[in-house]
Scaffold this active site. Structure first.
Site, PDB file in Angstrom:
ATOM      1  N   TYR A 150       0.820  -1.143   0.120  1.00  0.00           N
ATOM      2  CA  TYR A 150       0.129   0.048  -0.112  1.00  0.00           C
ATOM      3  C   TYR A 150       0.929   1.238   0.025  1.00  0.00           C
ATOM      4  O   TYR A 150       0.716   2.225  -0.856  1.00  0.00           O
ATOM      5  CB  TYR A 150      -1.038   0.124   1.162  1.00  0.00           C
ATOM      6  CG  TYR A 150      -1.674   1.224   1.772  1.00  0.00           C
ATOM      7  CD1 TYR A 150      -2.769   1.770   1.230  1.00  0.00           C
ATOM      8  CD2 TYR A 150      -1.110   2.172   2.755  1.00  0.00           C
ATOM      9  CE1 TYR A 150      -3.355   2.802   1.332  1.00  0.00           C
ATOM     10  CE2 TYR A 150      -1.791   3.243   3.144  1.00  0.00           C
ATOM     11  CZ  TYR A 150      -2.769   3.591   2.446  1.00  0.00           C
ATOM     12  OH  TYR A 150      -3.487   4.654   2.740  1.00  0.00           O
TER      13      TYR A 150
ATOM     14  N   HIS B  60       2.364   1.960  -3.421  1.00  0.00           N
ATOM     15  CA  HIS B  60       1.254   2.126  -4.543  1.00  0.00           C
ATOM     16  C   HIS B  60       0.989   3.395  -4.962  1.00  0.00           C
ATOM     17  O   HIS B  60       0.934   4.580  -4.148  1.00  0.00           O
ATOM     18  CB  HIS B  60      -0.381   1.604  -4.070  1.00  0.00           C
ATOM     19  CG  HIS B  60      -0.863   0.904  -5.272  1.00  0.00           C
ATOM     20  ND1 HIS B  60      -1.782   2.028  -5.957  1.00  0.00           N
ATOM     21  CD2 HIS B  60      -1.434  -0.200  -5.658  1.00  0.00           C
ATOM     22  CE1 HIS B  60      -2.440   1.751  -6.733  1.00  0.00           C
ATOM     23  NE2 HIS B  60      -2.221   0.081  -6.565  1.00  0.00           N
TER      24      HIS B  60
END
Lengths: 119, 119
Positions: free
Chosen positions: B88, B91
């Protein structure tokens, strides 16, 4: 896209409109680790003593980046309503626990919110 | 006693060993409320863009006592693992969101933990 269409988890809290309290603790350096463990364990027992407290979870910090501001423990409490939080706040078992933990805290944040999927 | 024996909620996260990230935000005074709403809404869309992000919840502060240290918004993110958090963090959709929100924050706490029933 594939990511957008896969099912995501839906919690009981969300379905029922629960209220969450999150506590962040940083204990004082002079408080022994085993004493901290005992305080957390005793705190967890509040879920057995306070009717309005529906769930209790705890986690130690496992952050890899350093925006945790030195907090080391997170406690998540779940209630059915803000009134349930008020009942908890005034409950003798909570008041006793508060008195026991407070002197060992270097800092604390407590925040209550109703988890939802968006604004 | 009655309280001790009644069933308590058990979350999916607990059963599966999920990792939670909690973010506490205090926005700058000069950021307009409707801009804050838009930023939060856009942040919520990360759950549709980032595979490792399994759930997204937000709540505005409803604290009745004043230990919230001025934080006004809580975001709860749930991942299957700490590796999922790393994915995450890297990302592009998260990085873009980070860049958009960061300038509007007066302060922030981010803490990761694995919710369990006790130590």
């Amino acid at each position: 896209m594939e990511e957008a269409s896969r099912p995501k988890e839906k919690t009981m809290e969300e379905a029922k409109g629960f209220v969450r309290r999150v506590l962040l603790f940083k204990f004082k350096a002079e408080t022994a680790p085993d004493h901290i463990e005992q305080l957390i364990k005793d705190h967890s027992n509040l879920v057995n003593l306070v009717e309005s407290l529906k769930s209790w979870h705890m986690g130690k910090d496992v952050s890899v980046k350093y925006s945790n501001e030195g907090f080391t423990h997170v406690i998540e409490l779940t209630f059915e309503s803000t009134e349930g939080i008020a009942a908890y706040m005034g409950h003798p078992a909570h008041l006793e626990m508060h008195e026991r933990i407070w002197p060992h805290l270097e800092k604390i944040v407590v925040i209550d919110y109703k988890p939802t999927l968006c604004n």
